[in-house]
Design an enzyme around this catalytic site. Structure first.
Site, PDB file in Angstrom:
ATOM      1  N   ARG A  46       1.124  -1.206   0.009  1.00  0.00           N
ATOM      2  CA  ARG A  46      -0.281   0.025  -0.010  1.00  0.00           C
ATOM      3  C   ARG A  46       0.843   1.109   0.051  1.00  0.00           C
ATOM      4  NH1 ARG A  46       2.365   2.159   3.727  1.00  0.00           N
ATOM      5  NH2 ARG A  46       0.717   3.645   3.741  1.00  0.00           N
ATOM      6  N   GLY A  47       0.315   2.380  -0.157  1.00  0.00           N
ATOM      7  CA  GLY A  47       1.157   3.602  -0.379  1.00  0.00           C
ATOM      8  C   GLY A  47       1.220   3.719  -1.688  1.00  0.00           C
ATOM      9  N   ALA A  48       0.944   5.113  -2.337  1.00  0.00           N
ATOM     10  CA  ALA A  48       0.724   5.480  -3.793  1.00  0.00           C
ATOM     11  C   ALA A  48       1.564   5.146  -4.519  1.00  0.00           C
ATOM     12  CB  ALA A  48       0.370   6.933  -3.785  1.00  0.00           C
ATOM     13  N   ARG A  89      -7.540  -0.053  -6.782  1.00  0.00           N
ATOM     14  CA  ARG A  89      -7.762   0.816  -5.916  1.00  0.00           C
ATOM     15  C   ARG A  89      -7.852   2.265  -6.689  1.00  0.00           C
ATOM     16  NH1 ARG A  89      -4.382   1.156  -0.576  1.00  0.00           N
ATOM     17  NH2 ARG A  89      -6.170   2.301   0.108  1.00  0.00           N
ATOM     18  N   ASP A 237      -2.017  10.936  -2.036  1.00  0.00           N
ATOM     19  CA  ASP A 237      -2.413   9.857  -3.144  1.00  0.00           C
ATOM     20  C   ASP A 237      -2.779  10.322  -4.481  1.00  0.00           C
ATOM     21  OD1 ASP A 237      -2.953   8.637  -0.296  1.00  0.00           O
ATOM     22  OD2 ASP A 237      -2.850   7.035  -1.813  1.00  0.00           O
ATOM     23  N   ASN A 247      -5.381  12.506   0.566  1.00  0.00           N
ATOM     24  CA  ASN A 247      -4.546  11.601   1.478  1.00  0.00           C
ATOM     25  C   ASN A 247      -5.224  10.853   2.378  1.00  0.00           C
ATOM     26  OD1 ASN A 247      -2.000  10.802   1.755  1.00  0.00           O
ATOM     27  ND2 ASN A 247      -2.058  11.996   3.797  1.00  0.00           N
ATOM     28  N   LYS A 248      -4.731  10.095   2.918  1.00  0.00           N
ATOM     29  CA  LYS A 248      -5.423   9.215   4.193  1.00  0.00           C
ATOM     30  C   LYS A 248      -6.305  10.136   4.984  1.00  0.00           C
ATOM     31  CE  LYS A 248      -5.113   5.758   4.423  1.00  0.00           C
ATOM     32  NZ  LYS A 248      -5.907   4.907   3.800  1.00  0.00           N
TER      33      LYS A 248
HETATM   34  O1  MRU Z   1      -4.541   3.366   2.093  1.00  0.00           O
HETATM   35  P1  MRU Z   1      -2.997   3.654   2.073  1.00  0.00           P
HETATM   36  O2  MRU Z   1      -2.106   2.916   3.339  1.00  0.00           O
HETATM   37  O3  MRU Z   1      -2.567   3.067   0.641  1.00  0.00           O
HETATM   38  O4  MRU Z   1      -2.736   5.050   2.070  1.00  0.00           O
HETATM   39  C1  MRU Z   1      -1.716   5.618   1.953  1.00  0.00           C
HETATM   40  C2  MRU Z   1      -1.410   7.034   2.056  1.00  0.00           C
HETATM   41  O5  MRU Z   1      -2.413   7.727   2.373  1.00  0.00           O
HETATM   42  C3  MRU Z   1      -0.209   7.945   1.883  1.00  0.00           C
HETATM   43  O6  MRU Z   1      -0.010   8.904   2.665  1.00  0.00           O
HETATM   44  C4  MRU Z   1       0.119   8.064   0.510  1.00  0.00           C
HETATM   45  O7  MRU Z   1      -0.002   7.014  -0.223  1.00  0.00           O
HETATM   46  C5  MRU Z   1       1.244   9.002   0.167  1.00  0.00           C
HETATM   47  S1  MRU Z   1       2.558   8.280   0.768  1.00  0.00           S
HETATM   48  C6  MRU Z   1       3.621   7.598  -0.075  1.00  0.00           C
END
Ligand code: MRU
Length: 357
Positions: A46-48, A89, A237, A247-248
């Protein structure tokens, strides 16, 4: 190892299984693109930027799996694999960005033999992954210059090595400042519902010896009002052309309280996360995830919600650009007006990539 990497000997993709951290650090292996799609959906990875790289390697697997004997058949196979991976996603634009980049190789008329196309696809995925690390290091240097000795930094979600191929975005900036010898302290939002802050960012801070305290999400406002936070860094994201960022979930509240208390708020955003086709953040699709993520937490061994509780579980929120002090990109720190300056940064970066291709 890197968060996502290609095993050349065994021709498969390896990923750190992030569902199991911090209890165990286990490596998951995938030899077909369906498995990679599952890994993205279920958040093994996970993470963009990390899901962008995973999807790129997923397409390299699809290229190996395809039994096509003609180029049109091969392109059709890869196109449907790309669509399947892309649907996993919706919010992080890096996924679509990486797959579009890979599909340009799939359809490149200058490479004719199928074996050469397969190799070129794998090479492109490797290049994309290597570039991610290099871009993160560039952002880390730009961002670390904003951090002063003695600063306490608020951070949301996980944006470190685990959210990227390696090093990280916002947490990468913090890691760089720490390695430069600045005396810093990080307040890590635990980040409900999936606790990426508690499970992953705290684990990374332990690995990299970054001084931190874990806080519940609801404590962030308290520490900002009482003057204990100097600066906020978050990931993104998808950023829209006007500088709105998705973002999250919970990032918006952090940004509003930061502005109210005069605390600078900096998203750290590789240009691959900027979607210039969207004029504002209102057009960013927000993923809603399973209610079980909210209800299946237990406290003292018991469920935290009654059986059958109705749930809403948006995984991301949008922070309007007016709360954003500046955007750290690999090109440098971009300040308002974002409508002009963010586009300029993205185009400058794209021109640079074209020159070096
Ligand atoms: O749902 P996730 O864990 O994939 O969400 C991740 C985030 O929101 C990060 O802040 C985002 O991907 C950028 S960090 C590289």
């Amino acid at each position: 190892m890197r968060t996502v990497e290609w095993d050349t000997n065994r021709q498969l993709v390896k990923m750190i299984d992030q569902r199991k951290l911090p209890s165990v650090c286990e490596i998951a292996e995938f030899s077909d693109y369906n498995g990679v799609a599952m890994a993205i959906r279920e958040m093994v990875v996970r993470g963009a930027p990390a899901i962008g790289a995973a999807a790129a390697f997923g397409l390299a697997l699809a290229a190996q799996q395809s039994r096509a004997t003609s180029r049109p058949e091969f392109e059709q196979d890869l196109n449907s694999a790309a669509q399947f991976l892309r649907a996993t996603r919706p919010t992080a634009v890096n996924l679509a960005w990486a797959l579009e980049r890979m599909m340009r190789v799939v359809t490149n008329p200058e490479i004719t033999a199928l074996a050469d196309v397969r190799q070129a696809i794998l090479n492109e995925a490797q290049r994309l992954a290597d570039e991610d690390v290099e871009i993160n290091l560039r952002m880390a240097r730009h961002g670390a210059a904003l951090i002063k000795d003695g600063d306490t930094i608020l951070h949301h979600c996980n944006t470190g090595s685990l959210a990227t191929v390696d090093w990280g975005t916002a947490l990468g900036v913090i890691r760089m400042a720490n390695e430069q010898g600045k005396k810093i302290h990080v307040l890590l939002d635990e980040t409900r519902p999936l606790l990426q802050g508690a499970r992953l960012s705290a684990w990374e801070c332990e690995q990299y010896h970054i001084p931190y305290s874990l806080i519940v999400d609801n404590a962030a406002g308290h520490f900002m009002r009482t003057g204990e936070v100097n600066i906020c860094f978050v990931g993104t994201d998808r950023a829209a052309a006007n500088g709105d960022i998705a973002n999250k979930i919970g990032t918006y509240k952090v940004a509003v309280v930061a502005k109210e208390n005069g605390i600078p708020f900096f998203p750290v955003v590789p240009t691959s996360t900027v979607d210039l086709s969207l004029p504002t953040g209102d057009a960013i699709p927000i993923e809603e995830r399973d209610s079980a993520e909210v209800t299946e937490l237990t406290l003292f061994g018991r469920a935290v919600a009654p059986v059958g509780a109705k749930v809403r579980n948006p995984a991301f929120d949008v922070t309007p650009y007016k709360y954003v002090t500046g955007i750290v990109t690999e090109y440098g720190v971009v300040y308002p007006p974002y409508g002009i300056n963010l586009r300029q940064a993205v185009e400058a970066e794209q021109a640079k990539v074209r020159r070096t291709a």
